[in-house]
Design a protein around this motif. Structure first.
Motif, PDB file in Angstrom:
ATOM      1  N   VAL A  58     -15.880  -4.356   1.594  1.00  0.00           N
ATOM      2  CA  VAL A  58     -17.197  -4.675   1.040  1.00  0.00           C
ATOM      3  C   VAL A  58     -18.089  -3.440   1.020  1.00  0.00           C
ATOM      4  O   VAL A  58     -18.827  -3.206   0.052  1.00  0.00           O
ATOM      5  N   LEU A  59     -18.036  -2.635   2.062  1.00  0.00           N
ATOM      6  CA  LEU A  59     -18.866  -1.425   2.100  1.00  0.00           C
ATOM      7  C   LEU A  59     -18.466  -0.453   0.994  1.00  0.00           C
ATOM      8  O   LEU A  59     -19.325   0.169   0.354  1.00  0.00           O
ATOM      9  N   LEU A  60     -17.170  -0.309   0.752  1.00  0.00           N
ATOM     10  CA  LEU A  60     -16.714   0.549  -0.347  1.00  0.00           C
ATOM     11  C   LEU A  60     -17.117  -0.049  -1.692  1.00  0.00           C
ATOM     12  O   LEU A  60     -17.479   0.674  -2.623  1.00  0.00           O
ATOM     13  N   HIS A  61     -17.068  -1.363  -1.808  1.00  0.00           N
ATOM     14  CA  HIS A  61     -17.520  -2.062  -3.013  1.00  0.00           C
ATOM     15  C   HIS A  61     -18.987  -1.755  -3.273  1.00  0.00           C
ATOM     16  O   HIS A  61     -19.386  -1.434  -4.402  1.00  0.00           O
ATOM     17  N   GLN A  62     -19.819  -1.847  -2.238  1.00  0.00           N
ATOM     18  CA  GLN A  62     -21.249  -1.559  -2.385  1.00  0.00           C
ATOM     19  C   GLN A  62     -21.496  -0.099  -2.744  1.00  0.00           C
ATOM     20  O   GLN A  62     -22.441   0.214  -3.477  1.00  0.00           O
ATOM     21  N   ALA A  63     -20.655   0.788  -2.243  1.00  0.00           N
ATOM     22  CA  ALA A  63     -20.811   2.212  -2.519  1.00  0.00           C
ATOM     23  C   ALA A  63     -20.259   2.612  -3.879  1.00  0.00           C
ATOM     24  O   ALA A  63     -20.405   3.761  -4.299  1.00  0.00           O
ATOM     25  N   GLY A  64     -19.631   1.679  -4.590  1.00  0.00           N
ATOM     26  CA  GLY A  64     -19.081   1.980  -5.910  1.00  0.00           C
ATOM     27  C   GLY A  64     -17.675   2.533  -5.884  1.00  0.00           C
ATOM     28  O   GLY A  64     -17.145   2.930  -6.926  1.00  0.00           O
ATOM     29  N   ASP A  65     -17.042   2.556  -4.712  1.00  0.00           N
ATOM     30  CA  ASP A  65     -15.652   3.016  -4.613  1.00  0.00           C
ATOM     31  C   ASP A  65     -14.742   1.798  -4.774  1.00  0.00           C
ATOM     32  O   ASP A  65     -14.192   1.271  -3.799  1.00  0.00           O
ATOM     33  N   TYR A  66     -14.588   1.350  -6.002  1.00  0.00           N
ATOM     34  CA  TYR A  66     -13.840   0.125  -6.259  1.00  0.00           C
ATOM     35  C   TYR A  66     -12.338   0.266  -5.990  1.00  0.00           C
ATOM     36  O   TYR A  66     -11.726  -0.658  -5.437  1.00  0.00           O
ATOM     37  N   PRO A  67     -11.709   1.398  -6.329  1.00  0.00           N
ATOM     38  CA  PRO A  67     -10.289   1.551  -5.962  1.00  0.00           C
ATOM     39  C   PRO A  67     -10.089   1.532  -4.449  1.00  0.00           C
ATOM     40  O   PRO A  67      -9.139   0.912  -3.954  1.00  0.00           O
ATOM     41  N   GLY A  68     -10.985   2.208  -3.712  1.00  0.00           N
ATOM     42  CA  GLY A  68     -10.883   2.212  -2.254  1.00  0.00           C
ATOM     43  C   GLY A  68     -11.077   0.829  -1.672  1.00  0.00           C
ATOM     44  O   GLY A  68     -10.397   0.428  -0.722  1.00  0.00           O
ATOM     45  N   SER A  69     -12.017   0.085  -2.247  1.00  0.00           N
ATOM     46  CA  SER A  69     -12.260  -1.281  -1.796  1.00  0.00           C
ATOM     47  C   SER A  69     -11.021  -2.143  -1.980  1.00  0.00           C
ATOM     48  O   SER A  69     -10.623  -2.898  -1.081  1.00  0.00           O
ATOM     49  N   ASN A  70     -10.401  -2.030  -3.150  1.00  0.00           N
ATOM     50  CA  ASN A  70      -9.205  -2.835  -3.393  1.00  0.00           C
ATOM     51  C   ASN A  70      -8.031  -2.405  -2.531  1.00  0.00           C
ATOM     52  O   ASN A  70      -7.185  -3.227  -2.158  1.00  0.00           O
ATOM     53  N   ALA A  71      -7.962  -1.126  -2.210  1.00  0.00           N
ATOM     54  CA  ALA A  71      -6.889  -0.668  -1.321  1.00  0.00           C
ATOM     55  C   ALA A  71      -7.027  -1.325   0.053  1.00  0.00           C
ATOM     56  O   ALA A  71      -6.030  -1.756   0.652  1.00  0.00           O
ATOM     57  N   ALA A  72      -8.267  -1.429   0.543  1.00  0.00           N
ATOM     58  CA  ALA A  72      -8.499  -2.079   1.835  1.00  0.00           C
ATOM     59  C   ALA A  72      -8.165  -3.566   1.753  1.00  0.00           C
ATOM     60  O   ALA A  72      -7.579  -4.145   2.686  1.00  0.00           O
ATOM     61  N   LEU A  73      -8.522  -4.209   0.649  1.00  0.00           N
ATOM     62  CA  LEU A  73      -8.228  -5.629   0.484  1.00  0.00           C
ATOM     63  C   LEU A  73      -6.727  -5.883   0.411  1.00  0.00           C
ATOM     64  O   LEU A  73      -6.233  -6.881   0.964  1.00  0.00           O
ATOM     65  N   GLU A  74      -6.000  -5.003  -0.268  1.00  0.00           N
ATOM     66  CA  GLU A  74      -4.550  -5.181  -0.365  1.00  0.00           C
ATOM     67  C   GLU A  74      -3.878  -5.010   0.991  1.00  0.00           C
ATOM     68  O   GLU A  74      -2.827  -5.604   1.247  1.00  0.00           O
ATOM     69  N   GLN A  75      -4.477  -4.212   1.864  1.00  0.00           N
ATOM     70  CA  GLN A  75      -3.964  -4.114   3.233  1.00  0.00           C
ATOM     71  C   GLN A  75      -4.268  -5.373   4.023  1.00  0.00           C
ATOM     72  O   GLN A  75      -3.468  -5.822   4.841  1.00  0.00           O
ATOM     73  N   ALA A  76      -5.451  -5.931   3.775  1.00  0.00           N
ATOM     74  CA  ALA A  76      -5.900  -7.081   4.569  1.00  0.00           C
ATOM     75  C   ALA A  76      -5.176  -8.368   4.203  1.00  0.00           C
ATOM     76  O   ALA A  76      -4.886  -9.194   5.081  1.00  0.00           O
ATOM     77  N   LYS A  77      -4.892  -8.573   2.921  1.00  0.00           N
ATOM     78  CA  LYS A  77      -4.351  -9.865   2.468  1.00  0.00           C
ATOM     79  C   LYS A  77      -3.068 -10.286   3.197  1.00  0.00           C
ATOM     80  O   LYS A  77      -2.990 -11.418   3.715  1.00  0.00           O
ATOM     81  N   PRO A  78      -2.035  -9.451   3.256  1.00  0.00           N
ATOM     82  CA  PRO A  78      -0.817  -9.907   3.955  1.00  0.00           C
ATOM     83  C   PRO A  78      -1.037 -10.109   5.449  1.00  0.00           C
ATOM     84  O   PRO A  78      -0.396 -10.975   6.052  1.00  0.00           O
ATOM     85  N   LEU A  79      -1.947  -9.339   6.029  1.00  0.00           N
ATOM     86  CA  LEU A  79      -2.233  -9.511   7.446  1.00  0.00           C
ATOM     87  C   LEU A  79      -2.943 -10.845   7.698  1.00  0.00           C
ATOM     88  O   LEU A  79      -2.701 -11.506   8.719  1.00  0.00           O
ATOM     89  N   MET A  80      -3.808 -11.243   6.773  1.00  0.00           N
ATOM     90  CA  MET A  80      -4.484 -12.536   6.908  1.00  0.00           C
ATOM     91  C   MET A  80      -3.468 -13.672   6.897  1.00  0.00           C
ATOM     92  O   MET A  80      -3.582 -14.633   7.663  1.00  0.00           O
ATOM     93  N   GLU A  81      -2.487 -13.555   6.013  1.00  0.00           N
ATOM     94  CA  GLU A  81      -1.443 -14.570   5.963  1.00  0.00           C
ATOM     95  C   GLU A  81      -0.601 -14.558   7.243  1.00  0.00           C
ATOM     96  O   GLU A  81      -0.248 -15.602   7.789  1.00  0.00           O
TER      97      GLU A  81
END
Length: 441
Positions: A58-81
């Motif tokens: 979310v912080l990267l999203h707010q800062a406009g670093d959308y690729p970085g934000s999605n990279a963090a989300l892609e790391q988080a998703k399988p861990l959440m599962e």
């Protein structure tokens, strides 16, 4: 687990929690980069790994670093599962010491928001096809959520409909809009959000476009519109779609209560609760200079959904807390019967120190989500976003220059507004990403 190890685990989590206040203050000050630095100084233990990645995204999203934000989300998703199904050892540790020892996998609604933010990032990058892939994954995730579990299914499916329509995939758009409408209607009183009026217009318009005449007639009756109303206010026009993330989600806190056991011994029970952070901006209007305007509509209330989720989980949380108190009390009594008063005292003190509520949550999520949709004739525009508080007082203005609108296009603007930078309204230098995608007919 020994007392020393338990205290060490607790200390690590407390360090993470202590850092939330400073991070949130930096977010409110409009300094996402500094907030990200503060986040990086916190604990990144296995138990908090998912939460760290979600807040980072979310912080990267707010800062406009959308690729970085999605990279963090892609790391988080399988861990959440992965962490959604806790191991036996973690369950035992949670019962013996506290819930903080479990790896954080996120609430059901947080797992859906991971997909929502990934989709918003792709929109901001102008990658509509990638956005489509994300909403398909989101739809699959929604189908796996147990019935009556709080989840942002209304907004998620509404967003999906907008994406499919932008791609000219009218059948899928209609399915998504239908699903959104039914999801909003099915929300319980605890976090209910009425179906947005713009969604109702979508159902009329797409039903007419697809020659679904029986459905069109039914929606006209349900929405109490004129007999010949097809909801088509986009004929020959383009549309600007503003998605506004307002405020910050509530913070989880704890209350520790002393309870006397049957033998008169004092034991402690720690329970979580939410501290509300009502957003400053609760009303927004998007307008074109010298032209039409559109008011923002509430499409999701994250705070109320978080409260509903905690209420649903509270019986299990209380049961574990009481179970811990009973186990600790038995250990103390056994030590005293064996004549080891010092050990009994140590266990009692350790119990008091380690009995902590699990106050982890995705605190950087917005408090509420709004959508403003502005149909415009083809041309070049200067757009103005006016933000107001609950009393209708203007608290800030943001402007978007040289916005080109073409017939049959949707332009998406993604904004996050925590608090106003000034009391006096003024344009901000910040320019969020704006993308233009033509519908494929």
């Amino acid at each position: 687990m020994g007392v020393v190890a338990a205290l060490a685990a607790l200390q690590g989590c407390a360090t993470y929690s202590d850092g939330i206040g400073r991070m949130d203050a930096l977010i409110a000050a409009g300094q996402p980069a500094d907030a990200l630095k503060s986040l990086g100084e916190q604990s990144s233990s296995r138990q908090d790994e998912v939460l760290y990645l979600l807040n980072k995204a979310v912080l990267l999203h707010q800062a406009g670093d959308y690729p970085g934000s999605n990279a963090a989300l892609e790391q988080a998703k399988p861990l959440m599962e992965k962490y959604a199904v806790l191991s036996v050892s973690e369950q035992a540790g949670a019962l013996a010491v506290n819930d903080i020892l479990r790896a954080y996998g996120g609430a059901h609604y947080e797992r859906i928001y991971a997909h929502i933010f990934a989709a918003l990032n792709y929109l901001a990058l102008g990658k509509l096809d990638d956005t489509r892939v994300e909403v398909l994954q989101m739809d699959d995730a929604l189908t796996q959520i147990p019935k009556d579990t709080p989840a942002p299914s209304g907004f998620a499916r509404y967003l999906s409909g907008l994406i499919f329509e932008s791609l000219g995939e009218w059948d899928d758009a209609m399915i998504a809009y239908r699903g959104a409408y039914e999801a909003y209607r099915a929300y319980p009183a605890g976090y209910s959000v009425p179906p947005p009026e713009s969604l109702q217009r979508d159902l009329l318009r797409v039903a007419a476009h697809q020659d679904l005449n029986d459905e069109l007639i039914r929606y006209r009756q349900v929405f109490a519109v004129k007999e010949n109303d097809s909801g088509d206010d986009l004929r020959g026009k383009g549309e600007v779609v503003l998605i506004l993330e307002s405020g910050l989600a509530p913070l989880k806190r704890e209350i520790i209560t002393g309870v006397y056991a049957a033998d008169g011994r004092l034991v402690t029970v720690a329970l979580p609760y939410y501290q509300s952070r009502v957003p400053t901006v609760t009303r927004a209007t998007l307008s074109a200079t010298g032209g039409p305007a559109a008011d923002g509509e509430l499409v999701e209330d994250v705070e109320r959904m978080a409260l509903a989720e905690l209420e649903r989980e509270m019986p299990a949380i209380v049961a574990r807390a009481v179970g811990r108190a009973v186990v600790k009390n038995k250990t103390i009594k056994q030590s005293e019967r064996q004549g080891n008063d010092a050990l009994g005292l140590l266990v009692n003190v350790a119990g008091l120190l380690t009995e902590r509520a699990d106050t982890r949550s995705w605190s950087t999520l917005p408090s509420r989500m709004y959508i403003a949709r502005l149909p415009l004739a083809p041309g070049r525009y200067r757009l103005t976003l006016e933000a107001r508080d609950a009393a209708g007082v203007m608290v800030g203005v943001r402007e978007y220059n040289d916005i080109i609108v073409n017939s049959g296009t949707k332009r998406f603007i993604v904004e996050h507004w925590v608090v106003p930078a000034d009391v006096v309204p003024r344009p901000l230098a910040h320019q969020p990403a704006v993308i233009d995608q033509r519908r494929r007919n």
